[in-house]
Write a protein that holds these residues in place. Structure first.
Motif, PDB file in Angstrom:
ATOM      1  N   PHE A 445       0.834  -1.200   0.000  1.00 48.97           N
ATOM      2  CA  PHE A 445       0.000   0.000   0.000  1.00 48.97           C
ATOM      3  C   PHE A 445       0.869   1.252   0.000  1.00 48.97           C
ATOM      4  O   PHE A 445       2.076   1.191   0.261  1.00 48.97           O
ATOM      5  CB  PHE A 445      -0.926  -0.011   1.224  1.00 48.97           C
ATOM      6  CG  PHE A 445      -1.814  -1.227   1.287  1.00 48.97           C
ATOM      7  CD1 PHE A 445      -3.030  -1.245   0.638  1.00 48.97           C
ATOM      8  CD2 PHE A 445      -1.409  -2.363   1.977  1.00 48.97           C
ATOM      9  CE1 PHE A 445      -3.853  -2.364   0.688  1.00 48.97           C
ATOM     10  CE2 PHE A 445      -2.215  -3.493   2.039  1.00 48.97           C
ATOM     11  CZ  PHE A 445      -3.433  -3.494   1.383  1.00 48.97           C
ATOM     12  N   GLY A 446       0.234   2.368  -0.261  1.00 43.67           N
ATOM     13  CA  GLY A 446       0.960   3.626  -0.323  1.00 43.67           C
ATOM     14  C   GLY A 446       1.279   4.199   1.044  1.00 43.67           C
ATOM     15  O   GLY A 446       1.435   5.423   1.172  1.00 43.67           O
ATOM     16  N   PHE A 447       1.367   3.360   2.064  1.00 40.44           N
ATOM     17  CA  PHE A 447       1.707   3.801   3.411  1.00 40.44           C
ATOM     18  C   PHE A 447       3.221   3.738   3.598  1.00 40.44           C
ATOM     19  O   PHE A 447       3.969   3.513   2.654  1.00 40.44           O
ATOM     20  CB  PHE A 447       0.996   2.922   4.444  1.00 40.44           C
ATOM     21  CG  PHE A 447      -0.486   2.805   4.242  1.00 40.44           C
ATOM     22  CD1 PHE A 447      -1.233   3.912   3.878  1.00 40.44           C
ATOM     23  CD2 PHE A 447      -1.138   1.592   4.391  1.00 40.44           C
ATOM     24  CE1 PHE A 447      -2.598   3.821   3.673  1.00 40.44           C
ATOM     25  CE2 PHE A 447      -2.498   1.479   4.187  1.00 40.44           C
ATOM     26  CZ  PHE A 447      -3.234   2.603   3.823  1.00 40.44           C
ATOM     27  N   THR A 448       3.680   3.927   4.820  1.00 42.26           N
ATOM     28  CA  THR A 448       5.117   3.868   5.075  1.00 42.26           C
ATOM     29  C   THR A 448       5.610   2.430   4.978  1.00 42.26           C
ATOM     30  O   THR A 448       4.818   1.472   5.052  1.00 42.26           O
ATOM     31  CB  THR A 448       5.448   4.427   6.466  1.00 42.26           C
ATOM     32  OG1 THR A 448       4.888   3.560   7.466  1.00 42.26           O
ATOM     33  CG2 THR A 448       4.903   5.840   6.639  1.00 42.26           C
ATOM     34  N   VAL A 449       6.926   2.295   4.863  1.00 38.80           N
ATOM     35  CA  VAL A 449       7.519   0.960   4.811  1.00 38.80           C
ATOM     36  C   VAL A 449       7.172   0.189   6.082  1.00 38.80           C
ATOM     37  O   VAL A 449       6.790  -0.986   6.044  1.00 38.80           O
ATOM     38  CB  VAL A 449       9.052   1.055   4.645  1.00 38.80           C
ATOM     39  CG1 VAL A 449       9.683  -0.327   4.713  1.00 38.80           C
ATOM     40  CG2 VAL A 449       9.402   1.740   3.334  1.00 38.80           C
ATOM     41  N   GLY A 450       7.291   0.861   7.236  1.00 38.19           N
ATOM     42  CA  GLY A 450       6.989   0.209   8.500  1.00 38.19           C
ATOM     43  C   GLY A 450       5.551  -0.252   8.589  1.00 38.19           C
ATOM     44  O   GLY A 450       5.267  -1.359   9.069  1.00 38.19           O
ATOM     45  N   GLU A 451       4.619   0.574   8.144  1.00 38.70           N
ATOM     46  CA  GLU A 451       3.205   0.202   8.192  1.00 38.70           C
ATOM     47  C   GLU A 451       2.910  -0.948   7.239  1.00 38.70           C
ATOM     48  O   GLU A 451       2.052  -1.795   7.520  1.00 38.70           O
ATOM     49  CB  GLU A 451       2.342   1.415   7.852  1.00 38.70           C
ATOM     50  CG  GLU A 451       2.336   2.480   8.942  1.00 38.70           C
ATOM     51  CD  GLU A 451       1.681   3.773   8.505  1.00 38.70           C
ATOM     52  OE1 GLU A 451       1.211   4.517   9.380  1.00 38.70           O
ATOM     53  OE2 GLU A 451       1.644   4.045   7.285  1.00 38.70           O
ATOM     54  N   ASN A 452       3.598  -0.999   6.104  1.00 39.06           N
ATOM     55  CA  ASN A 452       3.405  -2.103   5.177  1.00 39.06           C
ATOM     56  C   ASN A 452       3.901  -3.419   5.756  1.00 39.06           C
ATOM     57  O   ASN A 452       3.340  -4.480   5.477  1.00 39.06           O
ATOM     58  CB  ASN A 452       4.127  -1.821   3.852  1.00 39.06           C
ATOM     59  CG  ASN A 452       3.255  -1.094   2.859  1.00 39.06           C
ATOM     60  OD1 ASN A 452       2.406  -1.693   2.208  1.00 39.06           O
ATOM     61  ND2 ASN A 452       3.452   0.226   2.746  1.00 39.06           N
ATOM     62  N   VAL A 453       4.958  -3.370   6.548  1.00 39.90           N
ATOM     63  CA  VAL A 453       5.477  -4.593   7.162  1.00 39.90           C
ATOM     64  C   VAL A 453       4.608  -4.992   8.352  1.00 39.90           C
ATOM     65  O   VAL A 453       4.198  -6.157   8.485  1.00 39.90           O
ATOM     66  CB  VAL A 453       6.937  -4.402   7.600  1.00 39.90           C
ATOM     67  CG1 VAL A 453       7.421  -5.614   8.398  1.00 39.90           C
ATOM     68  CG2 VAL A 453       7.824  -4.183   6.386  1.00 39.90           C
ATOM     69  N   ALA A 454       4.288  -4.047   9.214  1.00 38.27           N
ATOM     70  CA  ALA A 454       3.509  -4.351  10.418  1.00 38.27           C
ATOM     71  C   ALA A 454       2.029  -4.530  10.118  1.00 38.27           C
ATOM     72  O   ALA A 454       1.308  -5.134  10.910  1.00 38.27           O
ATOM     73  CB  ALA A 454       3.692  -3.236  11.451  1.00 38.27           C
ATOM     74  N   MET A 455       1.575  -3.990   8.991  1.00 34.61           N
ATOM     75  CA  MET A 455       0.157  -3.998   8.623  1.00 34.61           C
ATOM     76  C   MET A 455      -0.686  -3.431   9.754  1.00 34.61           C
ATOM     77  O   MET A 455      -1.747  -3.947  10.122  1.00 34.61           O
ATOM     78  CB  MET A 455      -0.304  -5.406   8.261  1.00 34.61           C
ATOM     79  CG  MET A 455       0.285  -5.920   6.957  1.00 34.61           C
ATOM     80  SD  MET A 455      -0.127  -4.867   5.538  1.00 34.61           S
ATOM     81  CE  MET A 455      -1.835  -5.297   5.292  1.00 34.61           C
TER      82      MET A 455
END
Length: 606
Positions: A445-455
């Motif tokens: 998704f177009g979120f941060t790298v951290g948010e994409n990993v942590a979901m």
């Protein structure tokens, strides 16, 4: 009328359930806004009667001052309500639009692939695009209540006049008034029916050939811009945007709408003119027939005008309200969709030792609406710490097996058990929590790298960094200016990072590591990579998962040699199972055929 009343009441209850302050405030605001002209008329009548009677300055000044102050206070309170409610509307509008998203995310996976559910969701989106929505309920509700209060105040103004016997001698005028009211009612009900029919035509059109905006601005974004320009696809998109079928349909519809609107506007305008003219005529006849003071004449004229105006407005608002609520029914229907998968209640007992065992017992599966089975009579057991490679040609049933394993679908026949218990008996979310899956069509998704990993919006940065490093993304992460806070793509940040397909796959692998589930499944997430790179990633990931039960799915056999167990699928059936060497020993087997068909491409390089 009964159907419309039920639809309106459902819309009002729904709107009230989102915010229990707005409707009461709307009622108070409608009362204030309808009372203000009523006070003004009473003041005018009082002043005129006082002047005619020769009343003194002091006798007129103080009542007028109090009346003006009351009007000013009502205007100020109503204006303050407007400011407050406008803020409330914005919040509520976002909540209402988000309702479709929340419901979609809560649907069971089979429903997402159901054409009827998809069509209903598209209808909801179209219903909300052209001035509709639950927020209109507040506006229509306000106008209905205001018209109702105004009618009450009109009858109060007409109280002294209605008590005059001359009113009952004008049977012709009264009959004319009744006929006009009936005319307005019938006209507007017909209007609502006609508009509802036009709305149904609009919703039934195939918008794949609709206007360019409905084709989807996302389809011409920077991600597809390269293909559009290289292959000159602008003409194709404009062809669909201005398809002859759509233009012909749209012109015919606009012609019908224009005729309908002209007819209805003419009828409503004529009815309004007749009823208002009749009201003033009736007032004049009453005034001529009796000895009325000038104040009562003003009151009667204003009362008759308000009576005529608000009877017309009441029916107009009711009709518009009915049409608008018809367009809310699609969202009500969508929100009421029941889930199709049984949700159990047993806990999965999140065990520290990951002692889980899953078994397929004579499982067959057929996708909804399909006659051919995607899987037939599958018997397979996954044990703790096991490494299983699932191989086969495209369409052999590998991904379908994973969907059943993760309970995105339930088997058509047979049963899947976890520690000997049917997985349908377990709490659905708890069961899904024991899986980390990287699908071949995974999504970032177009979120941060951290948010994409942590979901999740809550991110453990140190843990994310460790998972990315273990997945082979550490070098690229070090180049990012904001580290794990760097946005991917440019959906939400113009400085967002564009990443390659291989880098995206590494982030997806880090996501699977971050979840730390008991079962880890890789469903061909590296299909875009060359075989050697795929093998390297799988080998590294094999060391990362440690003692977890792991399933590797690939149609390239070289990537799965490190697995002690290999299952071969073909045309929806498990046809072979064993180690790499054991399967190669069977020269008539499918694995032997696939291995040698692929190996010839790498012998020269070796």
């Amino acid at each position: 009328m009964k159907k419309n009343a039920k639809a309106i009441w459902a819309a009002v209850k729904t709107a009230h359930s989102y915010d229990r302050h707005i409707m009461p405030m709307r009622i108070i605001q409608a009362l204030l806004d309808s009372a203000e002209p009523f006070v003004a008329v009473l003041l005018s009548a009082f002043v005129l009667n006082g002047l005619v009677a020769g009343a003194g300055y002091q006798a007129i000044l103080w009542p007028v001052t109090i009346g003006v102050a009351a009007c000013f206070a009502m205007r100020m309170v109503s204006g303050r309500f407007d400011q407050y409610l406008n803020m409330k509307y914005i919040i509520f509008a976002n909540q209402w639009r988000d309702e479709v998203t929340r419901k979609t995310m809560g649907l069971d996976y089979p429903q997402l692939e159901d054409p009827d559910v998809s069509a209903l969701r598209d209808k909801v989106k179209r219903d909300q695009t052209w001035g509709s929505g639950i927020c209109n309920t507040y506006w229509y509700f306000y106008n209905l209540i205001k018209a109702f209060f105004s009618l009450i105040f009109a009858f109060i103004l007409l109280g002294p006049i209605l008590s005059q016997p001359t009113l009952y001698t004008s049977w012709v005028s009264l009959g004319f008034l009744v006929m006009v009211i009936v005319c307005i009612t019938g006209t507007f009900l017909h209007t609502a029916k006609r508009y509802a029919k036009c709305a149904d035509e609009y919703m039934g059109f195939d918008f794949r050939k609709g206007p360019f905006g409905r084709y989807g601005a996302r389809d011409v974004s920077y991600r597809s811009g390269k293909d559009i320009r290289i292959y000159g696809a602008q003409g194709m998109l404009r062809h669909y945007a201005l398809a002859p079928e759509y233009m012909k349909w749209h012109k015919a519809r606009q012609r019908r709408m224009t005729l309908a609107q002209g007819w209805d506007v003419g009828l409503i305008g004529l009815s309004d003119a007749l009823i208002q003219g009749g009201a003033f005529l009736l007032t004049t006849l009453i005034a001529l027939a009796g000895n009325l003071s000038i104040g009562l004449v003003v009151r009667s004229a204003s009362g008759m005008f308000q009576l005529a105006l608000n009877i017309s407005g009441l029916f107009n608002t009711w009709g518009g309200f009915a049409v608008d609520t018809l367009r809310l029914q699609s969202q009500f229907e969508f929100s009421a969709l029941p889930n199709v998968l049984y949700k159990g209640s047993l806990t999965t007992e999140k065990r520290a030792d990951n002692q889980y065992e899953i078994e397929f017992r004579d499982v067959s599966f057929r996708y909804p609406g399909q006659e051919r089975y995607a899987l037939r009579h599958l018997n397979l057991k996954l044990t703790v710490g096991h490494r299983l490679a699932v191989v086969g040609m495209n369409g052999s049933g590998k991904t379908t097996m994973i969907k059943l394993l993760c309970r995105l679908y339930d088997p058509t026949e047979g049963v899947i058990t976890l520690n000997g218990i049917d997985i349908r008996q377990y709490d659905h979310q708890e069961y899904m929590d024991i899986f980390s899956v990287v699908f071949q069509d995974f999504r970032l998704f177009g979120f941060t790298v951290g948010e994409n990993v942590a979901m999740s919006p809550t991110v453990d940065s140190a843990r994310v960094t460790d998972c990315l490093r273990r997945a082979g993304f550490g070098g690229r992460l070090a180049e990012m200016p904001n580290g794990t806070e760097t946005y991917l793509y440019k959906d939400y940040d113009s400085s967002g990072a564009d990443i390659s397909g291989g880098e995206a796959q590494k982030i997806a692998l880090a996501r699977a590591l971050y979840k730390n589930a008991a079962f880890v499944i890789l469903d061909e997430p590296t299909a875009a990579l060359d075989p050697i790179s795929e093998y390297e990633i799988y080998s590294r990931f094999n060391d990362m998962v440690e003692d977890k039960t792991t399933v590797y799915i690939s149609h390239r056999l070289s990537s799965c040699r490190f697995c002690q167990d290999i299952a071969v699928f073909h045309e929806g059936e498990l046809i072979q199972r064993g180690s790499h060497d054991g399967l190669l020993a069977d020269e008539k087997g499918k694995y032997f055929e696939l291995w040698h068909a692929q190996a010839q491409y790498y012998i020269g390089e070796t």
